[in-house]
Design a protein around this motif. Structure first.
Motif, PDB file in Angstrom:
ATOM      1  N   LEU A 266       0.927  -1.128   0.078  1.00 51.63           N
ATOM      2  CA  LEU A 266       0.021   0.124  -0.033  1.00 51.63           C
ATOM      3  C   LEU A 266       0.838   1.272  -0.062  1.00 51.63           C
ATOM      4  O   LEU A 266       0.424   2.214  -0.339  1.00 51.63           O
ATOM      5  N   LEU A 267       2.050   1.042   0.612  1.00 53.70           N
ATOM      6  CA  LEU A 267       3.149   2.372   0.356  1.00 53.70           C
ATOM      7  C   LEU A 267       3.131   2.821  -0.751  1.00 53.70           C
ATOM      8  O   LEU A 267       3.071   3.995  -1.182  1.00 53.70           O
ATOM      9  N   LEU A 268       3.166   1.982  -1.807  1.00 50.89           N
ATOM     10  CA  LEU A 268       3.664   2.362  -3.205  1.00 50.89           C
ATOM     11  C   LEU A 268       2.381   2.887  -3.816  1.00 50.89           C
ATOM     12  O   LEU A 268       2.458   3.812  -4.454  1.00 50.89           O
ATOM     13  N   ALA A 269       1.139   2.294  -3.589  1.00 48.25           N
ATOM     14  CA  ALA A 269      -0.020   2.722  -4.111  1.00 48.25           C
ATOM     15  C   ALA A 269      -0.423   4.014  -3.540  1.00 48.25           C
ATOM     16  O   ALA A 269      -1.143   4.903  -4.260  1.00 48.25           O
ATOM     17  N   ARG A 270       0.198   4.382  -2.221  1.00 48.28           N
ATOM     18  CA  ARG A 270      -0.420   5.720  -1.623  1.00 48.28           C
ATOM     19  C   ARG A 270       0.490   7.024  -1.907  1.00 48.28           C
ATOM     20  O   ARG A 270       0.157   8.233  -1.547  1.00 48.28           O
ATOM     21  N   ALA A 271       1.831   6.499  -2.436  1.00 50.95           N
ATOM     22  CA  ALA A 271       2.652   7.590  -2.565  1.00 50.95           C
ATOM     23  C   ALA A 271       2.369   8.635  -3.518  1.00 50.95           C
ATOM     24  O   ALA A 271       1.644   8.250  -4.812  1.00 50.95           O
ATOM     25  N   PRO A 394      11.533  10.170 -14.111  1.00 47.95           N
ATOM     26  CA  PRO A 394      11.599  11.450 -13.661  1.00 47.95           C
ATOM     27  C   PRO A 394      10.139  11.870 -12.937  1.00 47.95           C
ATOM     28  O   PRO A 394       9.203  11.994 -13.623  1.00 47.95           O
ATOM     29  N   GLY A 395      10.054  11.792 -11.520  1.00 47.51           N
ATOM     30  CA  GLY A 395       8.784  12.301 -10.699  1.00 47.51           C
ATOM     31  C   GLY A 395       8.011  11.085 -10.570  1.00 47.51           C
ATOM     32  O   GLY A 395       7.175  11.552  -9.645  1.00 47.51           O
ATOM     33  N   GLY A 396       8.554   9.793 -10.912  1.00 45.49           N
ATOM     34  CA  GLY A 396       8.042   8.814 -10.106  1.00 45.49           C
ATOM     35  C   GLY A 396       8.744   8.413  -8.929  1.00 45.49           C
ATOM     36  O   GLY A 396       9.473   9.018  -8.516  1.00 45.49           O
ATOM     37  N   VAL A 397       8.037   7.265  -8.344  1.00 48.22           N
ATOM     38  CA  VAL A 397       8.491   6.738  -6.953  1.00 48.22           C
ATOM     39  C   VAL A 397       8.952   5.708  -7.159  1.00 48.22           C
ATOM     40  O   VAL A 397       8.410   4.417  -7.769  1.00 48.22           O
ATOM     41  N   VAL A 398       9.741   5.061  -6.066  1.00 48.89           N
ATOM     42  CA  VAL A 398      10.289   3.812  -5.677  1.00 48.89           C
ATOM     43  C   VAL A 398      10.044   3.600  -4.198  1.00 48.89           C
ATOM     44  O   VAL A 398      10.473   4.242  -3.373  1.00 48.89           O
ATOM     45  N   ALA A 399       9.315   2.695  -3.967  1.00 46.58           N
ATOM     46  CA  ALA A 399       9.033   2.176  -2.557  1.00 46.58           C
ATOM     47  C   ALA A 399      10.338   0.796  -2.375  1.00 46.58           C
ATOM     48  O   ALA A 399      10.137  -0.245  -2.937  1.00 46.58           O
ATOM     49  N   TYR A 400      11.305   0.865  -1.422  1.00 47.92           N
ATOM     50  CA  TYR A 400      12.046   0.104  -1.042  1.00 47.92           C
ATOM     51  C   TYR A 400      11.758  -0.608   0.278  1.00 47.92           C
ATOM     52  O   TYR A 400      11.756   0.294   1.292  1.00 47.92           O
ATOM     53  N   VAL A 401      11.426  -1.856   0.252  1.00 48.34           N
ATOM     54  CA  VAL A 401      10.902  -2.486   1.489  1.00 48.34           C
ATOM     55  C   VAL A 401      11.717  -3.739   1.713  1.00 48.34           C
ATOM     56  O   VAL A 401      12.247  -4.435   0.944  1.00 48.34           O
ATOM     57  N   THR A 402      11.998  -4.120   2.981  1.00 47.64           N
ATOM     58  CA  THR A 402      12.581  -5.323   3.432  1.00 47.64           C
ATOM     59  C   THR A 402      11.890  -5.972   4.685  1.00 47.64           C
ATOM     60  O   THR A 402      11.351  -5.052   5.323  1.00 47.64           O
ATOM     61  N   CYS A 403      11.838  -7.230   4.676  1.00 45.76           N
ATOM     62  CA  CYS A 403      11.382  -8.028   6.021  1.00 45.76           C
ATOM     63  C   CYS A 403      12.397  -8.056   6.992  1.00 45.76           C
ATOM     64  O   CYS A 403      12.861  -9.360   7.255  1.00 45.76           O
ATOM     65  N   SER A 404      13.131  -6.990   7.279  1.00 43.72           N
ATOM     66  CA  SER A 404      14.184  -6.868   8.253  1.00 43.72           C
ATOM     67  C   SER A 404      14.294  -5.597   8.773  1.00 43.72           C
ATOM     68  O   SER A 404      14.240  -4.824   8.031  1.00 43.72           O
ATOM     69  N   PRO A 405      14.714  -5.507  10.049  1.00 43.64           N
ATOM     70  CA  PRO A 405      14.853  -4.151  10.426  1.00 43.64           C
ATOM     71  C   PRO A 405      16.555  -4.047  10.754  1.00 43.64           C
ATOM     72  O   PRO A 405      16.624  -2.959  11.069  1.00 43.64           O
ATOM     73  N   HIS A 406      17.294  -4.832  10.344  1.00 42.52           N
ATOM     74  CA  HIS A 406      18.734  -4.581  10.397  1.00 42.52           C
ATOM     75  C   HIS A 406      18.904  -3.269   9.696  1.00 42.52           C
ATOM     76  O   HIS A 406      18.897  -3.122   8.418  1.00 42.52           O
ATOM     77  N   THR A 407      19.885  -2.400  10.325  1.00 43.72           N
ATOM     78  CA  THR A 407      20.386  -1.132   9.840  1.00 43.72           C
ATOM     79  C   THR A 407      20.868  -1.232   8.429  1.00 43.72           C
ATOM     80  O   THR A 407      20.734  -0.455   7.509  1.00 43.72           O
ATOM     81  N   ALA A 408      21.842  -2.196   8.611  1.00 42.63           N
ATOM     82  CA  ALA A 408      22.727  -2.524   7.225  1.00 42.63           C
ATOM     83  C   ALA A 408      21.879  -2.722   5.997  1.00 42.63           C
ATOM     84  O   ALA A 408      22.179  -2.465   4.869  1.00 42.63           O
ATOM     85  N   PHE A 457      10.650  -3.009   7.121  1.00 41.65           N
ATOM     86  CA  PHE A 457      11.102  -1.522   6.823  1.00 41.65           C
ATOM     87  C   PHE A 457      10.306  -1.235   5.373  1.00 41.65           C
ATOM     88  O   PHE A 457      10.212  -1.751   4.599  1.00 41.65           O
ATOM     89  N   LEU A 458       9.996   0.011   5.633  1.00 39.53           N
ATOM     90  CA  LEU A 458       9.469   0.621   4.295  1.00 39.53           C
ATOM     91  C   LEU A 458      10.238   2.078   4.196  1.00 39.53           C
ATOM     92  O   LEU A 458      10.370   2.821   4.962  1.00 39.53           O
ATOM     93  N   SER A 459      10.518   2.294   3.005  1.00 42.54           N
ATOM     94  CA  SER A 459      10.953   3.693   2.609  1.00 42.54           C
ATOM     95  C   SER A 459      10.552   3.878   0.982  1.00 42.54           C
ATOM     96  O   SER A 459       9.975   3.224   0.406  1.00 42.54           O
ATOM     97  N   LEU A 460      10.424   5.482   0.987  1.00 38.55           N
ATOM     98  CA  LEU A 460      10.085   5.960  -0.269  1.00 38.55           C
ATOM     99  C   LEU A 460      10.917   6.936  -0.909  1.00 38.55           C
ATOM    100  O   LEU A 460      11.306   7.875  -0.056  1.00 38.55           O
ATOM    101  N   LEU A 461      11.338   6.904  -2.111  1.00 37.99           N
ATOM    102  CA  LEU A 461      11.915   7.599  -2.868  1.00 37.99           C
ATOM    103  C   LEU A 461      11.439   8.148  -4.205  1.00 37.99           C
ATOM    104  O   LEU A 461      10.931   7.361  -4.836  1.00 37.99           O
ATOM    105  N   ARG A 462      11.778   9.310  -4.356  1.00 36.86           N
ATOM    106  CA  ARG A 462      11.237  10.083  -5.642  1.00 36.86           C
ATOM    107  C   ARG A 462      12.473  10.249  -6.543  1.00 36.86           C
ATOM    108  O   ARG A 462      13.352  11.015  -6.061  1.00 36.86           O
ATOM    109  N   ARG A 463      12.318   9.856  -7.961  1.00 36.61           N
ATOM    110  CA  ARG A 463      13.355  10.489  -8.726  1.00 36.61           C
ATOM    111  C   ARG A 463      12.960  11.717  -9.087  1.00 36.61           C
ATOM    112  O   ARG A 463      11.958  12.020  -9.794  1.00 36.61           O
TER     113      ARG A 463
END
Length: 465
Positions: A266-271, A394-408, A457-463
């Motif tokens: 849903l993160l990707l869809a709501r961005a 350009p102007g689009g979004v990327v959702a980067y997610v992982t099933c891990s909380p490890h900082t690295a 973990f969920l993150s959202l990046l825009r180009r």
């Protein structure tokens, strides 16, 4: 597997014509099933959450025995580190020199004594019977002697005192985690006060979560007898039972999917998006759970492409998307893509990771993974995210997610991508105002102890250009 002779039959080495009238033990079905899971995990790197349900169906254990087999198998796998620490003090050789079958049987018996508080005579005698049937009479004597010493030493709390561990080592033994995971959780949480609660939440049996893809959630609640999930508008949480019995699941209108995984899709869809919204990509789509939800929630006219480099996983994606129009499933590696740069408006990267965020569902993973696994996975994750940013316009979004909380695997990967001069970070938490306590800076982090979900973990990046 060698089965014991039938009662009244001729025992090994006995003269023909003489019956052995001594009672022979009847093997306990629940304990034998639990052992078979431990053995498969040790010998073939099987996944307990896939194998155990299969064995329970094949062996037709009643409800009580099936529940006990599940508790034994998952519990002994999860507690392996603590069990081995105890056993190592009682065996006169390194544990690695034991027959692996004997070691698994010792773990199974010790877990019953230390954590389940099964009466010592029952735990010891049934494990000795299994050992005699599976390995032989000689090892049965060793198992008998060691488990009686385990029982003499008391329960887990007593053994923790006896082991005299302190600090992170004691916390690791008390919560059944490798020490490196304890350290990683502390860094990810940034709060010592939550550390033990987070680790213990990994040890609790998770609820089954369903996702209502092509059926109203209210209808799925009624059919399943579950409750609406608190965070995803498509989630239903079950108190128990087999989700495969549900017509909506059998038809593909609903599926089993952790509520945290639903939020990742849903993160990707709501961005928020600048410009057209016509083409979406799930770049690491297997086995298809997030693709299935994306297909269900996308606006009319949006084409969904789902890719996975493994053919068998791509086939699972096809199954998840059956019945959906305007979808494309590809066998493709996102680092060597068949699509042109800038082809998509939204891209999801659910990157391969250690899976440390789903330890409660996969109890053996905490001991199968090591700290050395993190660096090569993080390199792969950075590479996949870089290619995802190339795939989006350009102007689009990327959702980067992982099933891990490890900082690295999480913050460090997203930060590296955000350091590019054509990328900006979009805050995650404002897109989920209904979910408290998920902000991790501008990123998002779900936790079992806070949210009852996997540690996604969920993150959202825009180009930007």
């Amino acid at each position: 597997m060698t089965r014991p002779p039938r009662r009244g039959g001729r025992g090994p080495g006995r003269p023909a014509g003489r019956q052995d009238l001594r009672p022979r033990p009847q093997l306990d079905g629940a304990r034998l099933t639990a052992y078979d899971v431990l053995d498969a995990v040790s010998a073939r790197e099987a996944y307990a959450n896939l194998l155990l349900p299969q064995l329970l169906r094949e062996r037709k254990l009643d409800t009580r025995d099936a529940a006990f087999a599940t508790q034994l198998a998952y519990g002994a796998l999860r507690a392996r580190g603590t069990l081995d620490a105890v056993l190592a003090t009682l065996v006169d050789r390194p544990l690695g020199e034991l027959d692996p079958r004997v070691l698994d049987l010792l773990r199974l018996g010790a877990y019953q004594v230390l954590d389940l508080r099964v009466p010592a005579h029952a735990a010891v005698d049934t494990t000795v019977d299994l050992t005699r049937a599976i390995v032989g009479p000689g090892p049965a004597g060793l198992v008998n002697a060691v488990l009686r010493k385990v029982a003499t030493g008391g329960d887990r709390a007593a053994w923790l005192e006896r082991l005299d561990a302190s600090g992170d080592e004691r916390l690791a033994l008390a919560t059944d985690h490798p020490r490196w995971v304890v350290e990683a959780w502390r860094e990810a949480l940034g709060d010592e006060s939550e550390l033990e609660a987070a680790l213990l939440a990994d040890d609790a049996a998770p609820e089954v979560h369903l996702v209502a893809r092509r059926v109203p959630r209210e209808q799925l609640v009624e059919e399943s007898g579950g409750e609406p999930g608190p965070w995803s508008p498509y989630a239903v949480r079950l108190g128990g039972g087999d989700p495969g019995r549900l017509a909506a699941v059998r038809s593909g209108a609903a599926a089993v999917q952790d509520e945290g995984s639903q939020l990742a899709a849903l993160l990707l869809a709501r961005a928020p998006l600048e410009g057209p919204d016509a083409a979406w990509l799930d770049m690491c789509a297997g086995p298809g759970g997030k693709s299935g939800l994306l297909a269900a929630v996308r606006p009319a006219g949006v084409r969904l492409t789902a890719a996975d480099r493994a053919p068998h996983r791509a086939e699972l994606v096809r199954q998840a998307l059956r019945g959906e129009d305007d979808v494309e499933v590809l066998v493709a590696d996102g680092r060597e893509p068949p699509w042109a740069p800038g082809s998509f408006d939204r891209v999801l990267v659910d990157a391969p990771c250690t899976g440390l965020g789903a330890l409660r569902r996969r109890p053996e993973v905490r001991w199968r993974r090591t700290a050395d696994d993190v660096a090569p996975l993080a390199e792969l994750q950075r590479d996949l995210l870089a290619h995802a940013l190339t795939a989006v316009r350009p102007g689009g979004v990327v959702a980067y997610v992982t099933c891990s909380p490890h900082t690295a695997e999480t913050v460090a990967v997203a930060d590296a991508a955000a350091a590019r001069d054509d990328v900006e970070v979009l805050p995650v938490a404002p897109l989920f105002p209904e979910v408290p306590g998920m902000a991790r800076g501008d990123y998002g982090q779900l936790w079992p102890h806070r949210h009852g979900t996997d540690a996604m973990f969920l993150s959202l990046l825009r180009r930007t250009r």
